[in-house]
Structures are given as C-alpha cells and as structure tokens.
Design a protein around this motif. Sequence first.
Motif, short mmCIF file in Angstrom:
data_model
loop_
_atom_site.label_atom_id
_atom_site.label_comp_id
_atom_site.label_asym_id
_atom_site.label_seq_id
_atom_site.Cartn_x
_atom_site.Cartn_y
_atom_site.Cartn_z
N LEU A 88 0.78 -1.26 0.04
CA LEU A 88 -0.05 -0.01 0.17
C LEU A 88 0.89 1.35 -0.06
O LEU A 88 1.92 1.34 0.70
CB LEU A 88 -0.92 0.06 1.28
CG LEU A 88 -2.07 -0.65 1.13
CD1 LEU A 88 -2.72 -0.70 2.64
CD2 LEU A 88 -3.17 -0.37 0.32
N ALA A 89 0.32 2.26 -0.52
CA ALA A 89 1.06 3.75 -0.60
C ALA A 89 0.27 4.42 0.57
O ALA A 89 0.86 5.20 1.24
CB ALA A 89 0.77 4.35 -1.82
N ALA A 90 -1.09 4.12 1.17
CA ALA A 90 -1.71 4.95 1.88
C ALA A 90 -3.08 4.18 2.24
O ALA A 90 -3.55 3.72 1.53
CB ALA A 90 -1.83 6.42 1.52
N ASN A 110 1.54 0.05 -4.51
CA ASN A 110 1.13 0.84 -5.50
C ASN A 110 -0.46 0.89 -5.29
O ASN A 110 -1.05 1.45 -6.26
CB ASN A 110 1.34 0.52 -6.93
CG ASN A 110 2.94 0.48 -7.18
OD1 ASN A 110 3.75 1.51 -6.84
ND2 ASN A 110 3.40 -0.61 -7.67
N TYR A 111 -0.79 0.62 -4.32
CA TYR A 111 -2.22 0.55 -3.81
C TYR A 111 -2.74 1.56 -2.74
O TYR A 111 -1.97 1.78 -1.99
CB TYR A 111 -3.01 -0.80 -3.62
CG TYR A 111 -2.61 -1.79 -4.95
CD1 TYR A 111 -3.63 -1.90 -6.05
CD2 TYR A 111 -1.90 -2.69 -5.17
CE1 TYR A 111 -3.42 -2.55 -6.96
CE2 TYR A 111 -1.74 -3.74 -5.85
CZ TYR A 111 -2.46 -3.51 -7.09
OH TYR A 111 -2.38 -4.41 -8.37
N LEU A 112 -3.92 1.80 -2.97
CA LEU A 112 -4.61 2.63 -2.02
C LEU A 112 -5.82 1.87 -1.14
O LEU A 112 -6.30 1.22 -2.05
CB LEU A 112 -5.29 4.10 -2.45
CG LEU A 112 -4.20 4.91 -3.34
CD1 LEU A 112 -4.89 5.81 -3.91
CD2 LEU A 112 -3.06 5.55 -2.13
N ARG A 138 -5.77 1.97 -7.30
CA ARG A 138 -4.46 2.11 -7.66
C ARG A 138 -3.87 3.45 -7.57
O ARG A 138 -4.85 4.46 -7.59
CB ARG A 138 -4.23 2.05 -9.29
CG ARG A 138 -4.28 0.56 -9.66
CD ARG A 138 -3.51 0.52 -11.05
NE ARG A 138 -3.86 -0.99 -11.50
CZ ARG A 138 -5.17 -1.26 -11.72
NH1 ARG A 138 -6.09 -0.36 -12.17
NH2 ARG A 138 -5.39 -2.77 -12.30
N CYS A 139 -2.63 3.40 -6.89
CA CYS A 139 -2.14 4.82 -6.52
C CYS A 139 -1.53 5.45 -8.11
O CYS A 139 -0.94 4.65 -8.61
CB CYS A 139 -1.08 4.74 -5.69
SG CYS A 139 -0.31 6.10 -4.99
#
Length: 342
Positions: A88-90, A110-112, A138-139
């Motif tokens: 995850l990015a955030a 690369n995912y939110l 997706r980020c």
Amino acid sequence: MPAISLTRHLIEEQRLGHVTPDLRLLLEVVARACKRISVAVGKGALGDVLGEAGGEAGSINVQGEAQKKLDVISNEILLEANAWGGHLAACASEEMAHCEPIPDAFPRGNYLLVFDPLDGSSNIDINASVGTIFSVLRCPEGTAAVEDAHFLQAGRTQVAAGYCLYGPSTMLVLTIGHGTHAFTLDREQGSFVLTRAHLRIPETTREFAINMSNQRHWEAPTQAYVADLLAGTDGPRGKDFNMRWVAAMVADVHRILTRGGIFIYPWDRKDPSKPGKLRLMYEANPMAMLVEQAGGAATNGRTRILDIEPDSLHQRVPVFLGSRDEVETATGYHLRHDGDAA
Ligand code: AHG
Ligand code: MN
Ligand code: MN
C-alpha cells in the motif's frame, strides 16, 4: 471436494491473471485484519469493546458523529495490519479526517486502501450485525507524497472491493472484478472458506429496505416511488412488497446479495447541506461494485454510482442498489421527475 480457502481462491485468480501478487497479498492482509475485528466484536460485554470512545468527554470523528470504542479499535486494527506489508501507499478511513501514508519505516506499494472500519455502529451495543467495508484503488503512477486527492477516483476504477459481515457467522464478500464471491470464517481453522461463488442477485424483487422514519423529508420522486411500493397489489406495481431495515448497510446489502431486494438511503431534507447519508468512497462505491459484479445495479437515483467523479474523501451520496429491475424502476421515477420539472 476439499474446501476452497480464500488463499487458494486468490492464488487461482492470480494464475488466471485476474489479480497481481501484490493485490492478492494485500487482500489477505485485509482479511486477516477482519478476523481480528471479528474477535473484538465477538467479545461483546466480556471485553472492553462496547460503548462510546473517548471516556466521559466522548470522541467525535470528522463526520461529526460520536465514535464508538469498536469504531476506533477496528480502525486501528486495519491501519496496523496494513502498515508493514509493502503493498500500500496509503490508507483512508471514515474515522480519519485525511489519508495516512504508509510510515517511512516500511516499503511503499502501489495501492490505496479506503475503508469504513465498523459499519452499523448503532448496532454494537444491542448485539446486532455490524461489518467492515473496503475499497482498493491504484495509486496514480509517479505519486511521491500521497494526498487525499489521489483517492478521488471514480468507483469504476476500483481494483477490488469487499465487506466483512460480523453476524451469527463472519463472512467476507469480495470482488476483484471477476464476480462476487462469499467466504465464511471457519472459526476452528481460522480461515475463510469459499461458501458461495459467483453470487447472482435476482433481477426482480418484492422486498425493499429504507429508513421509513425519514419519509416526510424525502424529495417528491422518492415519495412517489415508495408510496407505489406500499400500495402493493392495489397500486400500479400490482404486487405486495415486504420491508427490512437492519441499520447496518453491510447486513442489508448482504441480504440483497443473498435473496434480492432494493436498498435505499435517499437524499433527504433533514440536513439539506448533506447530499445523502452514506459516503461515496468507502460505502457506496465498494457496495456498488459488489452489487454490479453480482448482476445488480447501483445509482444515486439518477446516475450510476460507479461513474460519479468524487470531489472529497468523505463525500456523501444518495444510494439505490440491488435487484436490477427494481433499481431501474426507482431511478426512472427520479429521472422522469427531473424531465417533467425541466
Ligand atoms: P456507520 O455506522 O459506518 O456510520 O454507518 C451507518 C450507516 C449504514 O450502515 C446504515 O445503513 C445507516 O447508517 C443507518 O442509518 P439510520 O440510522 O439513519 O437508519
Ligand atoms: Mn458505515
Ligand atoms: Mn463506520
């Protein structure tokens, strides 16, 4: 046939090219967090989990709603579980004003992930069903520092969506865009087991779900639609309708995924500043994806939920979802009303 665990299901989906290894592992982490929430919810009066958060003073979230202890506990479980996995990015949540980027100590993926950690909070203290709702986006590529704005993507771009229902049994219902599948928690084994693959919502129904106490605050086309349902065999619909309302969207949507129906939380005049009660990013969007993937439909009374371009993280939206024909009928009342007014 041996039981198919969530892990096996996701590995098979990966072999089919339906899910990346990263997304698969992310969903496993979310499922693990839901198991922990299920344990916390299940303690009830024997654990320190009931009642309001924040002691005597109480605690209010960004929505201006009083937080329950389990709202806070569930939010922390999801944040902690998802911090270190590297997928995850955030994260963003109903219970946090803004998104929280993954701490620097951990690798970033690369995912939110955006979630309603505990849905149906008013059911906690009466020992009725509650749930967790989540959506994976997706980020955007090349994002250095994640901000709320990066989450503001239309629901049709979701790569996965699901909920976990903490009812008499704990169930995870998931879509990665290839159908909607239901898993039941085997409490002895500690794993989710596939119990219904490719759910299909019946296209027609005789059951609706709406909080009738708001009736006088609804707009004219919502009034007209529900009046025709209530008129039953004597009215234009020519059939009787049954009504159910659990006050936890997860439980109401689960019933609809199981036996059909229409779930409605319309716009109302109680607080005209709010364009509905339910939140687009972590209630309406994930539920709309699950419902569409099961052959149902979801609109805000006018347009497809999944096509709404969000303008804020905690944006509210009217919701009409469930059996396809019924959602189309309800949406028709609103569109015709707009057409007549124009
Ligand atoms: P939450 O507990 O996450 O704030 O969500 C509660 C929502 C939804 O689950 C449910 O359908 C609806 O609120 C119930 O609203 P009423 O209390 O107005 O019936
Ligand atoms: Mn909710
Ligand atoms: Mn909630």
